[in-house]
Write a protein that holds these residues in place. Structure first.
Motif, PDB file in Angstrom:
ATOM      1  N   VAL A 145       0.862  -1.171   0.000  1.00  0.00           N
ATOM      2  CA  VAL A 145       0.000   0.000   0.000  1.00  0.00           C
ATOM      3  C   VAL A 145       0.899   1.221   0.000  1.00  0.00           C
ATOM      4  CG1 VAL A 145      -1.935  -1.131   1.158  1.00  0.00           C
ATOM      5  CG2 VAL A 145      -0.182   0.010   2.512  1.00  0.00           C
ATOM      6  N   GLY A 146       0.362   2.352  -0.350  1.00  0.00           N
ATOM      7  CA  GLY A 146       1.212   3.532  -0.419  1.00  0.00           C
ATOM      8  C   GLY A 146       0.442   4.815  -0.270  1.00  0.00           C
ATOM      9  N   THR A 147       1.203   5.897  -0.319  1.00  0.00           N
ATOM     10  CA  THR A 147       0.665   7.241  -0.203  1.00  0.00           C
ATOM     11  C   THR A 147       1.318   8.118  -1.262  1.00  0.00           C
ATOM     12  OG1 THR A 147       0.449   6.973   2.191  1.00  0.00           O
ATOM     13  CG2 THR A 147       0.408   9.215   1.347  1.00  0.00           C
ATOM     14  N   ILE A 148       0.507   8.873  -1.990  1.00  0.00           N
ATOM     15  CA  ILE A 148       1.001   9.836  -2.960  1.00  0.00           C
ATOM     16  C   ILE A 148       0.803  11.225  -2.352  1.00  0.00           C
ATOM     17  CG2 ILE A 148       0.674  10.798  -5.279  1.00  0.00           C
ATOM     18  CD1 ILE A 148      -0.570   8.058  -6.041  1.00  0.00           C
ATOM     19  N   PHE A 149       1.791  12.105  -2.498  1.00  0.00           N
ATOM     20  CA  PHE A 149       1.653  13.436  -1.916  1.00  0.00           C
ATOM     21  C   PHE A 149       2.238  14.516  -2.819  1.00  0.00           C
ATOM     22  CE2 PHE A 149       5.693  11.803  -0.440  1.00  0.00           C
ATOM     23  CZ  PHE A 149       6.553  12.879  -0.592  1.00  0.00           C
TER      24      PHE A 149
ATOM     25  N   TYR B 143       5.941   9.728  -3.373  1.00  0.00           N
ATOM     26  CA  TYR B 143       5.073   8.655  -2.902  1.00  0.00           C
ATOM     27  C   TYR B 143       5.863   7.767  -1.956  1.00  0.00           C
ATOM     28  CZ  TYR B 143       7.294   5.558  -6.355  1.00  0.00           C
ATOM     29  OH  TYR B 143       8.194   4.825  -7.087  1.00  0.00           O
ATOM     30  N   THR B 144       5.143   7.054  -1.128  1.00  0.00           N
ATOM     31  CA  THR B 144       5.735   6.035  -0.271  1.00  0.00           C
ATOM     32  C   THR B 144       5.032   4.719  -0.553  1.00  0.00           C
ATOM     33  OG1 THR B 144       4.195   6.563   1.510  1.00  0.00           O
ATOM     34  CG2 THR B 144       6.353   7.600   1.604  1.00  0.00           C
TER      35      THR B 144
ATOM     36  N   TYR C 179       4.530   0.990   1.409  1.00  0.00           N
ATOM     37  CA  TYR C 179       4.710   0.252   2.647  1.00  0.00           C
ATOM     38  C   TYR C 179       4.492  -1.219   2.364  1.00  0.00           C
ATOM     39  CZ  TYR C 179       3.230   4.979   3.912  1.00  0.00           C
ATOM     40  OH  TYR C 179       3.074   6.335   3.970  1.00  0.00           O
TER      41      TYR C 179
ATOM     42  N   THR D 125       9.923  -0.236   3.399  1.00  0.00           N
ATOM     43  CA  THR D 125       9.257   1.033   3.168  1.00  0.00           C
ATOM     44  C   THR D 125      10.144   1.884   2.285  1.00  0.00           C
ATOM     45  OG1 THR D 125       8.117   0.920   5.285  1.00  0.00           O
ATOM     46  CG2 THR D 125       8.296   3.088   4.276  1.00  0.00           C
TER      47      THR D 125
END
Length: 100
Positions: free
Chosen positions: A5-9, A43-44, A46, A50
């Motif tokens: 899963v990840g995060t875009i910022f 983006y990250t 996980y 990570t």
């Protein structure tokens, strides 16, 4: 089970008045800015490890991996670039008609 899963910022400069002490809360204009105003983005992901990928107009695109022993991100993929030519074309074209 093996799914990342990840995060875009995106990072923008604040455009609303922060007030004399810098304590005024931001407003919707700070959030709804065009992409040309981006200062940086990334983006990250996980998963088993990570990974943080960070891009700006000064240092370019760099990838970092979290060292769980120290709790710090270590530069593991410096100066990432898309190859001039490749065998694979991959992009989400679901909203192609919205792109300019």
């Amino acid at each position: 089970a093996g799914v990342n899963v990840g995060t875009i910022f995106g990072i923008y400069r604040r455009v609303s008045d922060s007030g004399p002490e810098g304590t005024n809360p931001g407003d919707i204009n700070d959030v709804l800015q065009p992409s040309k105003n981006l200062i940086a983005s990334g983006y990250t992901m996980y998963g088993a490890s990570t990974v943080l990928v960070f891009a700006d107009n000064i240092t370019g695109v760099n990838g970092f991996t979290l060292d769980t022993g120290t709790g710090e991100f270590i530069l593991t993929h410096p100066e990432m670039k898309i190859p001039q030519r490749g065998k694979i074309y991959s992009v989400n074209e679901g909203n192609w008609y919205l792109l300019s």
